[in-house]
Design a protein around this motif. Structure first.
Motif, PDB file in Angstrom:
ATOM      1  N   LEU A   1       3.839  59.428  11.865  1.00 35.14           N
ATOM      2  CA  LEU A   1       4.937  59.259  10.918  1.00 35.14           C
ATOM      3  C   LEU A   1       6.284  59.450  11.609  1.00 35.14           C
ATOM      4  N   GLN A   2       6.385  60.475  12.438  1.00 34.34           N
ATOM      5  CA  GLN A   2       7.650  60.706  13.134  1.00 34.34           C
ATOM      6  C   GLN A   2       7.990  59.522  14.036  1.00 34.34           C
ATOM      7  N   GLU A   3       7.007  59.027  14.744  1.00 39.13           N
ATOM      8  CA  GLU A   3       7.220  57.862  15.602  1.00 39.13           C
ATOM      9  C   GLU A   3       7.692  56.664  14.781  1.00 39.13           C
TER      10      GLU A   3
ATOM     11  N   GLY B   1      11.476  54.833  14.837  1.00 43.88           N
ATOM     12  CA  GLY B   1      11.608  53.400  15.055  1.00 43.88           C
ATOM     13  C   GLY B   1      12.501  52.758  14.013  1.00 43.88           C
ATOM     14  N   LEU B   2      12.320  53.142  12.757  1.00 45.80           N
ATOM     15  CA  LEU B   2      13.179  52.617  11.690  1.00 45.80           C
ATOM     16  C   LEU B   2      14.618  53.067  11.875  1.00 45.80           C
ATOM     17  N   ASP B   3      14.797  54.327  12.258  1.00 46.41           N
ATOM     18  CA  ASP B   3      16.124  54.916  12.366  1.00 46.41           C
ATOM     19  C   ASP B   3      16.972  54.238  13.440  1.00 46.41           C
ATOM     20  N   LYS B   4      16.328  53.592  14.380  1.00 48.92           N
ATOM     21  CA  LYS B   4      17.066  52.846  15.407  1.00 48.92           C
ATOM     22  C   LYS B   4      17.719  51.598  14.818  1.00 48.92           C
ATOM     23  N   VAL B   5      17.171  51.138  13.680  1.00 43.12           N
ATOM     24  CA  VAL B   5      17.685  49.920  13.032  1.00 43.12           C
ATOM     25  C   VAL B   5      18.732  50.266  11.978  1.00 43.12           C
TER      26      VAL B   5
ATOM     27  N   ARG C   1      -4.352  65.613   9.700  1.00 41.07           N
ATOM     28  CA  ARG C   1      -2.989  65.797   9.208  1.00 41.07           C
ATOM     29  C   ARG C   1      -1.980  65.779  10.357  1.00 41.07           C
ATOM     30  N   LEU C   2      -2.268  66.464  11.442  1.00 41.85           N
ATOM     31  CA  LEU C   2      -1.316  66.554  12.541  1.00 41.85           C
ATOM     32  C   LEU C   2      -1.130  65.217  13.242  1.00 41.85           C
ATOM     33  N   THR C   3      -2.197  64.429  13.326  1.00 39.85           N
ATOM     34  CA  THR C   3      -2.075  63.083  13.886  1.00 39.85           C
ATOM     35  C   THR C   3      -1.175  62.228  13.000  1.00 39.85           C
ATOM     36  N   TRP C   4      -1.327  62.373  11.683  1.00 42.45           N
ATOM     37  CA  TRP C   4      -0.437  61.690  10.736  1.00 42.45           C
ATOM     38  C   TRP C   4       1.013  62.061  11.006  1.00 42.45           C
ATOM     39  N   GLU C   5       1.278  63.343  11.217  1.00 39.55           N
ATOM     40  CA  GLU C   5       2.651  63.804  11.442  1.00 39.55           C
ATOM     41  C   GLU C   5       3.252  63.138  12.678  1.00 39.55           C
ATOM     42  N   ASP C   6       2.468  63.061  13.740  1.00 40.19           N
ATOM     43  CA  ASP C   6       2.960  62.440  14.972  1.00 40.19           C
ATOM     44  C   ASP C   6       3.258  60.962  14.760  1.00 40.19           C
TER      45      ASP C   6
ATOM     46  N   GLY D   1      -0.852  80.947   7.753  1.00 40.47           N
ATOM     47  CA  GLY D   1      -2.099  80.403   8.280  1.00 40.47           C
ATOM     48  C   GLY D   1      -2.891  79.596   7.278  1.00 40.47           C
ATOM     49  N   ASN D   2      -2.473  79.619   6.005  1.00 40.73           N
ATOM     50  CA  ASN D   2      -3.161  78.828   4.983  1.00 40.73           C
ATOM     51  C   ASN D   2      -2.657  77.391   5.004  1.00 40.73           C
ATOM     52  N   SER D   3      -3.450  76.506   4.419  1.00 40.30           N
ATOM     53  CA  SER D   3      -3.080  75.101   4.321  1.00 40.30           C
ATOM     54  C   SER D   3      -1.688  74.950   3.716  1.00 40.30           C
ATOM     55  N   GLY D   4      -0.843  74.186   4.388  1.00 34.91           N
ATOM     56  CA  GLY D   4       0.523  73.993   3.930  1.00 34.91           C
ATOM     57  C   GLY D   4       1.504  75.003   4.488  1.00 34.91           C
ATOM     58  N   PHE D   5       0.989  76.039   5.167  1.00 34.98           N
ATOM     59  CA  PHE D   5       1.872  77.044   5.767  1.00 34.98           C
ATOM     60  C   PHE D   5       1.301  77.539   7.098  1.00 34.98           C
ATOM     61  N   THR D   6       0.661  76.612   7.798  1.00 38.30           N
ATOM     62  CA  THR D   6       0.183  76.945   9.141  1.00 38.30           C
ATOM     63  C   THR D   6       1.325  76.786  10.140  1.00 38.30           C
ATOM     64  N   VAL D   7       1.177  77.442  11.274  1.00 40.83           N
ATOM     65  CA  VAL D   7       2.162  77.297  12.347  1.00 40.83           C
ATOM     66  C   VAL D   7       2.274  75.843  12.770  1.00 40.83           C
ATOM     67  N   GLU D   8       1.126  75.157  12.812  1.00 42.33           N
ATOM     68  CA  GLU D   8       1.112  73.770  13.260  1.00 42.33           C
ATOM     69  C   GLU D   8       1.865  72.840  12.305  1.00 42.33           C
ATOM     70  N   GLU D   9       1.607  72.985  11.019  1.00 39.40           N
ATOM     71  CA  GLU D   9       2.262  72.119  10.031  1.00 39.40           C
ATOM     72  C   GLU D   9       3.761  72.385   9.971  1.00 39.40           C
ATOM     73  N   ARG D  10       4.126  73.621   9.962  1.00 34.08           N
ATOM     74  CA  ARG D  10       5.541  73.979   9.927  1.00 34.08           C
ATOM     75  C   ARG D  10       6.254  73.502  11.190  1.00 34.08           C
ATOM     76  N   GLY D  11       5.539  73.583  12.308  1.00 31.14           N
ATOM     77  CA  GLY D  11       6.112  73.129  13.579  1.00 31.14           C
ATOM     78  C   GLY D  11       6.393  71.638  13.582  1.00 31.14           C
ATOM     79  N   LYS D  12       5.513  70.874  12.952  1.00 32.25           N
ATOM     80  CA  LYS D  12       5.739  69.421  12.875  1.00 32.25           C
ATOM     81  C   LYS D  12       6.987  69.106  12.054  1.00 32.25           C
ATOM     82  N   MET D  13       7.218  69.861  10.996  1.00 32.26           N
ATOM     83  CA  MET D  13       8.433  69.675  10.209  1.00 32.26           C
ATOM     84  C   MET D  13       9.663  70.033  11.048  1.00 32.26           C
ATOM     85  N   THR D  14       9.589  71.121  11.776  1.00 32.86           N
ATOM     86  CA  THR D  14      10.685  71.511  12.662  1.00 32.86           C
ATOM     87  C   THR D  14      10.974  70.411  13.672  1.00 32.86           C
ATOM     88  N   ASP D  15       9.917  69.844  14.255  1.00 32.35           N
ATOM     89  CA  ASP D  15      10.077  68.774  15.242  1.00 32.35           C
ATOM     90  C   ASP D  15      10.753  67.549  14.617  1.00 32.35           C
TER      91      ASP D  15
END
Length: 250
Positions: A126-128, A132-136, A119-124, A162-176
């Motif tokens: 997707l953001q990339e 890229g699209l947003d530059k266009v 999931r976290l690799t997907w987030e990275d 800490g549960n799926s969908g509300f982990t620090v990592e997932e929430r952090g990716k949304m913040t990023d």
């Protein structure tokens, strides 16, 4: 322009629970769905006036996304350029004159977090991809993003940390993602609204008591913020464990 996004949790099943009635009533310019759970030829929809685009998962009865649009796109792309995700039918991008529409179904990290790394690799990636699209041209990202970003976005935030969908990592990716030049359209329009959820467990009376999570979003480029006229949640619409969400832009 009116846009709708809905995780239908199986489009064929949802069609037996009022999907087409809602589709016709809401009369969206662009209607995005996630978790279609079907393959090509397994459903026949008569959506007069709409063009349809489908991204099927290789695995039968799993994942999948689709977009129905009154406006003919300039181009269409399936996936985000990574086979392990694209084979699951998780993304469709439609290019229009003034923006890109990206409809996604984000991987669930699963109850035991077995898929958190995936999931976290997907987030990275997707953001990339979005940057890229947003530059266009500006981007409208919609879909089931499988994360409640802030404590206000779910009923029982303390017990779900800490549960799926509300982990620090997932929430952090949304913040990023938001910090990189995007806004959560619903929170932009309703910064303090509590009890605004888009998903409820099928457990007994959970939805009746509104014990839910807000995990479905319209995320848009910051430059589109002035164009947002409405961001809403159609929580009274049944047919899935998720409800539709709406974005209107001028």
């Amino acid at each position: 322009m009116k846009l709708i996004s809905w995780n239908v949790n199986g489009l064929r099943a949802c069609c037996n629970k009022g999907f087409l009635d809602y589709f016709k009533e809401v009369d969206a310019d662009i209607f995005c769905v996630q978790e279609t759970k079907l393959q090509e030829g397994q459903i026949s929809l008569n959506l007069e006036g709409y063009r349809d685009y489908w991204h099927y998962a290789v695995k039968k009865g799993y994942s999948g996304t689709a977009v129905f649009t009154k406006i003919e796109p300039i181009s269409v792309q399936y996936g985000i350029g990574m086979e392990e995700y694209d084979s699951e039918g998780r993304a469709i991008t439609l290019e229009f004159n003034d923006f890109y529409l990206v409809n996604v179904y984000t991987p669930n990290s699963q109850r035991d977090l077995a898929r958190l790394s995936f999931r976290l690799t997907w987030e990275d990636r997707l953001q990339e991809y979005l940057l890229g699209l947003d530059k266009v041209k500006p981007v409208v990202l919609c879909g089931d993003l499988n994360v409640a970003h802030q404590e206000i976005d779910l009923k029982n935030h303390k017990s779900n940390k800490g549960n799926s969908g509300f982990t620090v990592e997932e929430r952090g990716k949304m913040t990023d993602l938001l910090a990189s030049g995007f806004i959560d359209s619903f929170r932009h329009m309703h910064p303090d609204q509590e009890g605004a959820y888009t998903w409820w467990s099928y457990m007994n009376k959970v939805r009746e008591r509104n014990i839910g999570w807000r995990i479905d979003y319209f995320i848009v480029s910051e430059k589109l913020a002035p164009a947002i006229s409405k961001a809403a949640i159609d929580s009274e619409v049944l047919g899935s464990d998720h409800c539709p969400i709406l974005l209107e832009m001028i």
